[in-house]
Design an enzyme around this catalytic site. Structure first.
Site, mmCIF file in Angstrom:
data_model
loop_
_atom_site.group_PDB
_atom_site.id
_atom_site.type_symbol
_atom_site.label_atom_id
_atom_site.label_comp_id
_atom_site.label_asym_id
_atom_site.label_seq_id
_atom_site.Cartn_x
_atom_site.Cartn_y
_atom_site.Cartn_z
ATOM 1 N N VAL A 30 10.741 23.583 -0.968
ATOM 2 C CA VAL A 30 9.847 23.262 -2.055
ATOM 3 C C VAL A 30 10.300 21.742 -2.460
ATOM 4 C CG1 VAL A 30 9.319 23.547 -4.361
ATOM 5 C CG2 VAL A 30 9.478 25.558 -2.972
ATOM 6 N N ASP A 39 -20.076 -14.730 13.654
ATOM 7 C CA ASP A 39 -21.377 -15.221 14.051
ATOM 8 C C ASP A 39 -21.828 -16.115 12.813
ATOM 9 O OD1 ASP A 39 -23.705 -15.785 15.204
ATOM 10 O OD2 ASP A 39 -24.503 -13.920 15.144
ATOM 11 N N ASP A 53 -25.217 -9.466 13.963
ATOM 12 C CA ASP A 53 -26.491 -9.097 12.917
ATOM 13 C C ASP A 53 -27.462 -8.687 14.135
ATOM 14 O OD1 ASP A 53 -27.295 -11.476 14.214
ATOM 15 O OD2 ASP A 53 -27.468 -12.568 12.335
ATOM 16 N N ASP A 106 -25.572 -7.541 19.630
ATOM 17 C CA ASP A 106 -24.392 -7.868 19.067
ATOM 18 C C ASP A 106 -23.780 -6.201 19.128
ATOM 19 O OD1 ASP A 106 -24.408 -10.394 18.643
ATOM 20 O OD2 ASP A 106 -25.288 -10.374 16.787
ATOM 21 N N GLU A 131 16.502 15.568 -4.281
ATOM 22 C CA GLU A 131 16.510 16.782 -4.269
ATOM 23 C C GLU A 131 17.215 17.619 -3.142
ATOM 24 O OE1 GLU A 131 12.458 17.730 -5.167
ATOM 25 O OE2 GLU A 131 12.450 16.780 -7.223
ATOM 26 N N ASN A 158 8.212 18.509 -8.998
ATOM 27 C CA ASN A 158 7.634 17.920 -7.712
ATOM 28 C C ASN A 158 6.188 17.808 -7.982
ATOM 29 O OD1 ASN A 158 9.796 17.816 -6.389
ATOM 30 N ND2 ASN A 158 8.914 18.715 -4.366
ATOM 31 N N THR A 205 6.088 16.521 -13.016
ATOM 32 C CA THR A 205 6.652 15.223 -13.477
ATOM 33 C C THR A 205 6.174 14.197 -12.486
ATOM 34 O OG1 THR A 205 8.753 16.348 -14.331
ATOM 35 C CG2 THR A 205 8.722 13.811 -13.811
ATOM 36 N N ASP A 206 6.251 14.290 -10.808
ATOM 37 C CA ASP A 206 5.893 13.580 -9.963
ATOM 38 C C ASP A 206 4.324 13.598 -9.944
ATOM 39 O OD1 ASP A 206 8.219 13.076 -8.952
ATOM 40 O OD2 ASP A 206 8.510 14.259 -7.466
#
Length: 852
Positions: free
Chosen positions: A256, A303, A596, A600, A665, A690, A693-694
């Site tokens: 984890v 071009d 264009d 092309d 961790e 994880n 907070t993260d």
């Protein structure tokens, strides 16, 4: 013709009123699109990840062991993560769908016996459509007038060779006019067309998440690390006589801790924001993978027409019978005075000028139309030929009247190999062939020249001096000749100019400062190309120019020896463009190519990044490209490069933050087991760190504003794992500081009160994360020198993370759920003092980097 009776229309087209009725009856001329994925489908897709499989496995294991609190938290986190991921992915999908609507295909139709340009969604059965080279056919129709029409039906039949179409033949929606022009009556629109009946086979805009290969490689590495560490930890624990049940929970906790659950969500968020910002800066990203190539480009091959110039070719100077005429006017508006020897003249009284205007207009096959919606003149067809028709109208000739007076017997569209076009007319009972195109090619055909109403022996040296003079003025010059009998006679030169876009020189300088080489590829003459490239800042003293003819006489190895010193390729055709792209790629260069036209498309596909023009680009070019410039402006390419680099920087910030936390961790758990200490953190606490907070802080970090100076140096390309040397160094430093600091505090408390010790571990890691997220905003700038409120989301996110951690420590329900206990003020002081070490060390590193 029966088709007219069947569709209740005629050669003059429908009336506006009838067209409105039919639009209401038959519906819009649109294909049934596959519906975007619904929320539930997107939600289920959030679980289709190897990283999530590991977490699901961990949840099953702890539930089987009776650890219901851990299992419920893991499940809740996965559900919440999926909901947030679904929301962000849905927003990304909606962003792309919204941006897609910016690119609207147009069609030229006859309404009320007038040519007008409308969105192709408004084409109805019975409309008379007018088709030119490079246009996509908007509906199924039957040809009523054809002029050497060739259609590319590869999209429908798979047949790569264009097919000639004659009067009475059917043409299908979605196929493309390769050359020639035609008129056709529409008999089916929308889902009633041939392509509408097989709409599920139509390729759609690719909304696939970019960098997926990089994420795949990163996920593979993480999974392998999890498996290896899990085996090591389990073996070490058993070796130290820890109970099997405890070691299984330890392995779960370890797994984890490593998994960055929020990574997919945050990357989706970063990319969605990047694509949205690119859209606001007039770059429509069709394939999000283009972001990757864009930020890393080594070469941009432009071009000239429309990208660095305004794409408003205007004939400024003409030469005939030893005289230069100055033609005034703006854009495609068919109004403008004429000067001869700096004096204004009445052009219709000048027989030479009238002759040149009449002959050149007969050979041109574009259309000029006024739009009352934007109060501007628009063209349909080739811009060069449109400029010729505008010149003709300024002198007093209208194409329709000329065609009636001098009927066209044959027409040959511009040939990229021969570099000229031709048309055969009945002029006063005689067959006269008119040729118009590249001066060197047209002059090679001529043995005579027009002089005082007669054809005399051509004086090529004098004519070539005149040509050089016009070319040195920066004019794009085309020659006009006429064949009467067996010999061609040179008539005159038409010199046109397409002014540089405002600010293009500054944009090119920015690109060059960013370590990207800009080269210009054009069909213009070498002298004209050099003049324009020099004015734009592309050509520098000492650079080389290679022409298409020179390329034909050079081997690939010979070109490769010169290619890094070449800034301009002149007089090139589409085959040359493709060769140029492939030669750069063979050197390991990442090349972006603009284009264009129909021809092309191969080079746009071959380039790492194909960029087409939204305004002047043909539908074929737009479909072949990865990015469409909605304003046809080079400045937009520069903006998009900056955005692409900014996206990578944002992803690097998030990865540095998330992975350093995970490594810390792992270090805490692994070292604790090796030292025969109890687990400093239980699985549910790691999930809290994880995700809560993260999860809050990494999402907030994704909103960090784009860094300055992204275009000031060459871009360092990321490797396939997205982690460069500096990132790895910083992550190791961060994880060591967090891991050692946490273990030192844990060691002081675990012998006295294990719950207190684990709470302190949980809290000190949380505080480390609060501080570290601010570290990750820049690799070199001090956090005290960056404007804190430039990312208000991070400020609010940090406050939210602090409040949630306080709840985790002091709220009775959260205490029972997370296995925490209340902390004293003194304990908080120890925690904050220890966690601040991560700022001190990183600030010292940044200071050292800035000083060296």
């Amino acid at each position: 013709m029966n088709i007219f009776e069947e569709l209740q229309t005629n050669e003059k087209g429908l009336t506006s009123l009838e067209a409105e009725k039919r639009l209401e009856k038959y519906g819009r001329n649109e294909l049934p699109e596959k519906k975007p994925e619904g929320f539930f489908s997107i939600f289920i897709n959030q679980f289709k990840s190897p990283l999530i499989y590991i977490l699901l496995g961990a949840g099953v294991i702890v539930s089987l062991m009776g650890e219901w609190a851990d299992a419920i938290v893991i499940l809740a986190v996965l559900m919440l993560n999926a909901i947030i991921g679904s929301f962000q992915e849905g927003k990304a999908q909606n962003t792309i769908l919204a941006l897609k609507n910016f690119v609207e295909t147009k069609a030229t139709v006859l309404r009320d016996d007038k040519e007008i340009i409308i969105p192709d969604g408004e084409v109805v059965p019975g409309d008379i459509i007018i088709l030119q080279e490079g246009e996509k056919i908007p509906a199924d129709a039957k040809i009523i007038l054809s002029n050497n029409l060739r259609v590319d039906e590869a999209a429908m039949t798979g047949e790569s060779k264009p097919v000639y179409k004659n009067i009475g033949d059917d043409i299908l929606k979605g196929t493309v006019v390769v050359s020639g022009n035609a008129r056709a009556v529409v008999f089916a629109t929308g889902q009633n067309t041939s392509i509408g009946k097989i709409a599920d086979k139509i390729s759609e805009i690719d909304t696939e998440i970019p960098l997926k290969n990089n994420i795949k490689f990163l996920s593979t590495i993480i999974i392998r690390i999890v498996l290896v560490l899990a085996i090591i930890v389990f073996a070490v624990g058993i070796w130290h006589n820890h109970p099997v049940e405890e070691m299984i929970l330890s392995v779960v906790a370890l797994s984890v801790s490593i998994i960055p659950e929020g990574l997919p969500v945050v990357i989706t968020l970063v990319l969605a924001m990047g694509v949205w910002r690119m859209g606001k800066r007039n770059a429509l990203v069709k394939k999000l993978q283009a972001v990757e190539a864009l930020g890393q480009a080594d070469i941009i091959a432009v071009d000239k027409t429309g990208t660095i110039t305004k794409n408003e070719l205007v004939i400024k100077k003409v030469f005939i019978n030893n005289n230069f005429y100055e033609i005034e006017g703006i854009g495609y508006e068919p109004k403008g005075d004429v000067k001869l020897n700096n004096e204004y003249i009445n052009p219709i009284d000048d027989s030479d000028l009238v002759y040149l205007a009449k002959i050149s207009s007969l050979c041109a096959e574009a259309r000029i139309m006024f739009s009352s919606e934007d109060d501007l003149w628009h063209i349909s067809g080739d811009p060069t030929e449109a400029a010729v028709l505008v010149f003709g109208q300024k002198i007093g000739f209208h194409k329709e009247e000329l065609n009636k007076q001098y009927p066209k017997l044959e027409d040959n569209a511009f040939n990229y190999q021969k570099k000229y076009r031709s048309s055969l007319h009945n002029i006063n009972g005689k067959k006269e062939l008119i040729v118009m195109g590249a001066p060197e090619e047209v002059l090679n055909l001529c043995t005579k020249m027009y002089n005082d109403g007669k054809n005399i022996e051509i004086k090529k040296e004098e004519i070539e001096k005149i040509l050089c003079k016009m070319l040195n003025d920066g004019l794009r010059v085309i020659a006009v000749a006429q064949k009467s009998g067996k010999e061609f006679s040179f008539i005159g030169f038409l010199g046109m100019k397409d002014a540089l876009r405002l600010g293009v020189s500054d944009s090119i300088l920015k690109t060059q400062n960013a370590g990207i080489k800009v080269i210009m590829i054009t069909g213009d003459h070498k002298i004209t190309a050099k003049s324009i490239a020099e004015e734009a800042g592309i050509y520098q003293k000492g650079d080389k120019i290679i022409t298409g003819t020179e390329m034909d006489n050079m081997s690939d190895d010979e070109i490769i020896k010169e290619i890094n010193n070449v800034s301009v390729f002149a007089r090139v055709n589409p085959e040359h463009k493709l060769r140029i792209v492939n030669l750069f790629r063979s050197q390991g260069k990442i090349i972006a190519m603009t284009g264009d036209g129909v021809n092309d498309a191969p080079s746009l596909v071959a380039a790492d990044l194909g960029i087409s023009m939204g305004k002047i680009g043909t539908e074929v070019a737009k479909e072949a490209s990865d990015i469409i410039l909605l304003d046809d402006n080079f400045e937009t390419i520069v903006s998009a490069i900056e955005e692409g680099r900014g996206i990578y920087k944002s992803i690097k910030k998030v990865l540095s933050y998330l992975l350093s936390t995970g490594l810390a961790e792992v270090l805490v758990i692994l070292v604790a087991l090796l030292l025969d200490m109890p687990l400093p953190l239980i699985a549910v606490q790691i999930i809290w760190l994880n995700f809560v907070t993260d999860g809050i802080l990494d999402a907030s970090l994704a909103f960090d504003p784009r860094e300055d100076g992204l275009l000031n140096k060459k871009f360092e390309k990321p490797n396939k794992y997205l982690i460069d040397k500096l990132m790895a160094q910083r992550m190791i430093i961060f994880s060591l500081i967090m891991g050692i600091g946490t273990l030192l505090l844990f060691k002081q408390y675990y012998m006295i009160d294990i719950t207190k010790a684990q709470t302190i571990c949980l809290t000190v890691l949380a505080v480390f994360q609060w501080f570290n997220v601010w570290n990750c905003r820049s690799e070199t700038k001090s956090i005290f020198n960056k404007d804190m409120f430039s990312n208000k989301f991070l400020v609010y996110g940090t406050i939210a993370a602090v409040l949630l951690q306080l709840a985790a420590v002091y709220n009775p329900f959260m205490q029972s759920l997370l296995g925490t206990t209340a902390l004293t003020i003194q304990e908080w002081e120890f925690i904050i003092l220890m966690a601040s070490s991560i700022i001190i060390v990183e600030e010292a590193r940044k200071f050292f980097v800035r000083s060296t």
